[in-house]
Design an enzyme around this catalytic site. Structure first.
Site, PDB file in Angstrom:
ATOM      1  N   HIS A 447       0.808  -1.212   0.000  1.00 19.17           N
ATOM      2  CA  HIS A 447       0.000   0.000   0.000  1.00 19.17           C
ATOM      3  C   HIS A 447       0.844   1.267   0.000  1.00 19.17           C
ATOM      4  CE1 HIS A 447      -3.095   2.816   1.866  1.00 19.17           C
ATOM      5  NE2 HIS A 447      -3.716   2.341   0.800  1.00 19.17           N
ATOM      6  N   LYS A 449       3.344   4.374  -1.006  1.00 22.46           N
ATOM      7  CA  LYS A 449       3.482   5.241  -2.179  1.00 22.46           C
ATOM      8  C   LYS A 449       4.783   6.020  -2.011  1.00 22.46           C
ATOM      9  CE  LYS A 449      -1.155   5.128  -0.984  1.00 22.46           C
ATOM     10  NZ  LYS A 449      -1.503   3.924  -1.658  1.00 22.46           N
ATOM     11  N   ASP A 454      17.660   9.273  -7.625  1.00 20.26           N
ATOM     12  CA  ASP A 454      19.112   9.232  -7.425  1.00 20.26           C
ATOM     13  C   ASP A 454      19.473   8.983  -5.963  1.00 20.26           C
ATOM     14  OD1 ASP A 454      19.442   9.673 -10.102  1.00 20.26           O
ATOM     15  OD2 ASP A 454      19.848  11.816  -9.914  1.00 20.26           O
ATOM     16  N   HIS A 768      -8.297  11.084   1.777  1.00 17.24           N
ATOM     17  CA  HIS A 768      -7.397   9.946   1.593  1.00 17.24           C
ATOM     18  C   HIS A 768      -6.098  10.146   2.379  1.00 17.24           C
ATOM     19  CE1 HIS A 768      -4.739   7.124  -0.747  1.00 17.24           C
ATOM     20  NE2 HIS A 768      -5.852   6.406  -0.720  1.00 17.24           N
ATOM     21  N   LYS A 770      -3.239  10.448   5.345  1.00 12.66           N
ATOM     22  CA  LYS A 770      -2.809   9.583   6.444  1.00 12.66           C
ATOM     23  C   LYS A 770      -1.851  10.410   7.305  1.00 12.66           C
ATOM     24  CE  LYS A 770      -3.548   6.726   2.717  1.00 12.66           C
ATOM     25  NZ  LYS A 770      -4.914   6.417   2.952  1.00 12.66           N
ATOM     26  N   ASP A 775       0.625  19.338  18.560  1.00 10.65           N
ATOM     27  CA  ASP A 775       1.201  20.455  19.324  1.00 10.65           C
ATOM     28  C   ASP A 775       1.932  21.488  18.467  1.00 10.65           C
ATOM     29  OD1 ASP A 775       0.208  19.286  21.593  1.00 10.65           O
ATOM     30  OD2 ASP A 775       2.107  18.415  22.235  1.00 10.65           O
TER      31      ASP A 775
END
Length: 946
Positions: A447, A449, A454, A768, A770, A775
């Site tokens: 899952h 991404k 380089d 979508h 995450k 703080d």
């Protein structure tokens, strides 16, 4: 430079070309001429990293291993006994300290080794005189350039009188090293432990090298050690071993073919002797994935190799478990940048890809080759597949890892993505994983991404390079590619937009001149209305954009440089090499083993992403033996630790919110940490806020007007189980607070509206992201959802970064002066600015995230007001007034204001501020949302949904 088409049969120009049953290229195209190779080898500070991808060409063309015009100096010492068991007298084994530019290394040789190299050099010299054939012309020229005869191994009479044996051996060797012919002879290279990888600057120090015998087998991977047959059925092969500061490999030195790479990890250890290796003079290297046994020439060599490898590895960060039980330590002073939504992320990524000189690594859950990274597209220059093809033609190695989906369950068509990319150029390599039957993995997914360029800059977050992901802060619902007029109603930058009738007709997919559409073909999507199909026809619309609004996509990502980027690249390399070992179809040389760059050169940045600022960055991951060959759940640990240590607030924006452990169906402890932190604040009578933003509906195709379907209801069941329903839910466990829970936590979703074909329309904004912000000083951005699949480590593979500000700027917290981190503060304000409408109304103050004024009068009042207006105008679903399926049917029978009085609806919508709405906690609260047992969703394991 020859193009692949010059040497390989061109691809047929047909629509079926992308669905070939076999890949177009089966071998690398060796497209570097002799001049190109000479240019690669001309740097005085060391070989460029691209050398590692052209080892066979270096061997074939006889390119010298040494750096041109840089001398090699040698100093000899006597050696003491290596161990007390040694029976060899002192003075017969010599320690050689060698220097070549910035590289320093030590070898040990006996006197007979000097005799052997002298004999081999003399034989080679005689062969050149006696066999005047063309392929030896270069060597003969070097021989003619020798200013004097080859020195005698025994030294001159004067040397023998005035020098010790060590001294004249040193003089002898230095004399040989001053001569090009002698220095580049294969026997001398072996004597000095030199290979094509010795002086590659980005591989770090020279390290330890030499010929060994390696034993087959030893893989600690499911399916590669069937009932332990390698313990009794094995073979020995002669290979060249190379040990660097964070990995070792063995290769065929003569051909330049790398046969295996072993990365140092917390389980790495070396053992020596028959008891641990089962062979005389054996050395065993262990890590998470393999026990590699080699055989040395003798006892002394085995002890020397064992001690030297331990010395090389002792400074390696990856030998010990780091904070949060992760694989990589926090990297201070790392240049990093955050992104809210995909427009800026994709644009910076496109520019960074253009800067690639050596390698591009990409891993995605879903990848659409035809996705445009800069918009609106008026040509194909910024289309992903065209960018990768352009870089591949320039010699950049492009390696892509894709999740191989269960085709019956998902329609992301990774086969199309793989074929499309691999048919473009042999420098583009694509692997898919896992093989579901052989690996026995059906439920879990790759899952993560990530893009690494380089091994110097990396991009990580929630955004796949796929259709439907590109968006900006305006979250358009419509895209007819026409004149759009600002309606100024939703409180966002630029306001909502009204699409007007088209006079142009359909856009020609082959001619983008004058195009004004932002989302072409399948990119315009509303996957709850209709999931993606026929992805091999990317420029055909999936839904009718004249009647169906698109679903906006909200996501967060990050870019970072230096050592943290090398950590991400190392993770990719670990997965790539693991997949190459595991799947038989990838074992040929077309799919190379990848090598991680040394962190010792990570501070040299050839380019940086504009707008990056320094912070402390730690790379986190969820990994298991099926996915990466190792076990880790550092993302979960970081979430819980950050929540526990937070003093003022946490802000969570996530695609899923499934937590609160019962040790039966749900196991991750993020919800429990939230409960405990709120209870602590309540008992200490301190102000503390928890903001949670999730999508109003799960991202599955379904008609919510009929209940949404089993998949949507299953996710809703576990979401409500986390929020408010059942004994394990957050609100149930906050019963001690009674009605005061609203002072501590707010649960929200996002929604927007626009005009489509002269009618008002609305749609939820699909969250979508995450992300966790705490703080105004630290944040986590990655691919991991708040559920067991992402957090436990033993299920889906995930990647994230934990960013901590090292600098401070004046701010305000709870009405008092506060020292905030500049990066985190700016990120939190950017999120709040769009959500509560401050982007269009500067009078809305978002400086203090925990003040009563902001929490109640801005955040919660905005969410409440917006919900009421949307319910009045559109009768939106889901909503709090629908408790059962019968109530849902009755609710849908009531006429909507947007249908009965569009003008009044427009007036009502002018009061909408931002995109924030409260999550409907009472929706279908009287129904059991778990799928019926007699359905395919009901028969699936519960872990599929959690």
């Amino acid at each position: 430079m020859a193009s692949p088409e010059d040497v390989i049969e061109p691809l047929a120009e047909s629509a079926a070309a992308q669905s070939l049953n076999r890949r177009r290229f089966s071998h690398d195209c060796h497209d570097l001429t002799k001049d190109d190779l000479d240019g690669l080898m001309s740097r005085s500070e060391g070989r460029p990293f691209i050398v590692v991808h052209h080892l066979s060409e270096i061997e074939d063309k006889g390119i010298p291993y040494f750096i041109p015009d840089v001398p090699v100096k040698c100093r000899l010492d006597n050696t003491e006994k290596h161990t007390t068991r040694s029976r060899v007298s002192i003075g017969t084994l010599y320690t050689l300290h060698l220097t070549h530019g910035q590289f320093h290394w030590t070898i040990k040789r006996k006197y007979k080794n000097f005799q052997e190299v002298h004999r081999d050099l003399y034989k080679h010299k005689m062969m050149l005189h006696l066999l005047p054939i063309g392929r030896f012309a270069k060597e003969r020229q070097q021989l003619r350039n020798m200013s004097e005869e080859m020195p005698s191994l025994h030294g001159t009479e004067r040397a023998r009188r005035t020098s010790s044996k060590v001294k004249y051996l040193e003089e002898y060797l230095n004399c040989l090293l001053e001569n090009t012919f002698c220095k580049n002879d294969s026997s001398m290279l072996e004597f000095l432990s030199i290979s094509p990888l010795s002086f590659v600057s980005d591989l770090g120090p020279k390290g330890l090298e030499g010929y060994i015998l390696k034993r087959s087998g030893g893989h600690r991977i499911l399916g590669l050690n069937c009932i332990g047959h390698h313990q009794i059925c094995f073979r020995w092969s002669r290979r060249w071993l190379v040990v660097k500061d964070s990995f070792l490999l063995y290769m065929k030195r003569d051909s330049g073919s790398i046969d295996f790479v072993l990365l140092f990890d917390p389980e790495f250890k070396t053992k020596v002797g028959r008891a641990d290796t089962g062979t005389k003079y054996g050395v065993c290297f262990e890590n998470f994935t393999r026990n590699l046994i080699i055989k040395c020439n003798g006892y002394r060599q085995s002890q020397w190799w064992n001690s030297e490898i331990k010395r090389l590895a002792e400074t390696c960060d990856f030998l010990k478990t780091q904070r949060f039980e992760g694989f990589a330590p926090p990297r201070e002073n790392t240049l990093t940048k955050w992104y809210v939504n995909g427009s800026g992320y994709f644009a910076d990524l496109a520019d960074a890809l253009e800067q690639a000189k050596e390698e591009i690594f990409i891993t995605d859950w879903w990848l659409s080759p035809e996705v445009f990274l800069k918009r609106p597209a008026t040509n194909y220059y910024w289309r992903l597949d065209e960018i990768l093809k352009r870089k591949a033609e320039m010699g950049v190695k492009v390696c892509v890892l894709l999740y191989k989906e269960v085709e019956m369950a998902l329609g992301i068509n990774s086969e199309h993505s793989k074929r499309t990319l691999m048919n473009m150029h042999p420098n583009i390599k694509v692997m898919r994983h896992p093989d579901h039957v052989s690996s026995a993995v059906f439920l879990w997914a790759h899952h993560e991404k990530m893009v690494a360029i380089d091994q110097t800059v990396a991009f990580v977050g929630g955004l796949d390079l796929a259709f439907g992901r590109w968006d900006d802060s305006q979250h358009h619902l419509t895209d007819l590619g026409l004149t759009e007029t600002t309606d100024g109603g939703n409180g966002m930058a630029g306001g909502s937009k009204t699409s007007e009738p088209d006079k142009q007709g359909e856009q020609d997919p082959h001619d983008l001149t004058g195009n004004t559409k932002l989302w072409l073909g399948k990119d315009y999507s509303n996957f709850i209305k209709r999931d993606w199909v026929q992805l091999d026809r990317p420029f055909e619309d999936n839904i009718d954009r004249t009647t169906v609004p698109r679903m906006p996509w909200r996501d967060l990502s990050a870019a970072f440089h230096g050592k943290a980027a090398r950590d991400v690249a190392r993770h990719f390399i670990q997965r790539w090499n693991f997949t190459k070992i595991f799947k038989i179809k990838y074992k040929d040389d077309f799919y190379p083993y990848l090598l991680p760059k040394s962190h010792s050169t990570a501070d040299s940045l050839p380019f940086t992403v504009p707008g990056s600022k320094k912070a402390k960055v730690q790379v986190l991951r969820s990994a298991d033996r099926w996915s990466t060959g190792t076990c880790e759940s550092s993302i979960h640990n970081a979430y819980i630790d950050t929540i526990n240590k937070s003093e003022h607030y946490i802000y969570i924006e996530n695609q899923f919110f499934i937590s609160c452990s019962d040790q039966k169906t749900v196991h991750n402890g993020i919800g429990d940490a939230i409960v405990n932190r709120i209870l602590r604040a309540y008992r200490e009578k301190k102000k503390y806020r928890v903001y949670v933003v999730v999508p109003l509906l799960p991202g599955f195709e379904g008609d919510i007007s009929t209940g949404g379907g089993n998949a949507i209801q299953a996710i809703l069941h576990f979401t409500y189980r986390t929020m408010c329903r059942g004994e394990f839910s957050i609100l149930s466990r906050l019963s001690e607070l009674k009605d005061q829970w609203t002072e501590y936590i707010t649960l929200c979703g996002l929604r927007t509206h626009a005009q489509l074909s002269e009618s008002p329309v609305t749609e939820l904004i699909y969250v979508h992201s995450k992300t966790l912000i705490a703080d105004d000083r630290c944040y986590i951005i990655g691919s991991a959802n708040i559920n067991d699949r992402s957090m436990l480590g033993s299920r889906d593979s995930e990647l994230a970064v934990f960013v901590e500000d090292e600098e401070r700027v004046p701010s305000i917290m709870g009405g008092e002066e506060y020292q905030a981190g500049p990066l985190t503060l700016a990120l939190r304000k950017e999120c709040f600015r769009v959500l509560v409408g401050a982007a269009s109304d500067p009078s809305i103050n978002i400086d203090d995230p925990i003040s009563d004024e902001f929490f109640f009068l801005v955040w919660n009042d905005t969410a409440k007001t917006n919900v009421n207006i949307y319910d009045k105008v559109f009768k939106c679903l889901p909503c709090n007034s629908v408790h059962s399926m019968q109530a849902l049917r009755d609710y849908l029978n009531v006429a909507r204001l947007c249908d009965t009085d569009p003008e009044q609806a427009k007036e009502e919508l002018k009061a909408i501020r931002g995109v924030l709405v409260h999550f409907p906690l009472k929706f279908l609260c009287e129904e059991n949302l778990l799928p019926p047992r007699n359905t395919k969703e009901g028969m699936a394991p519960v872990g599929l949904w959690t």
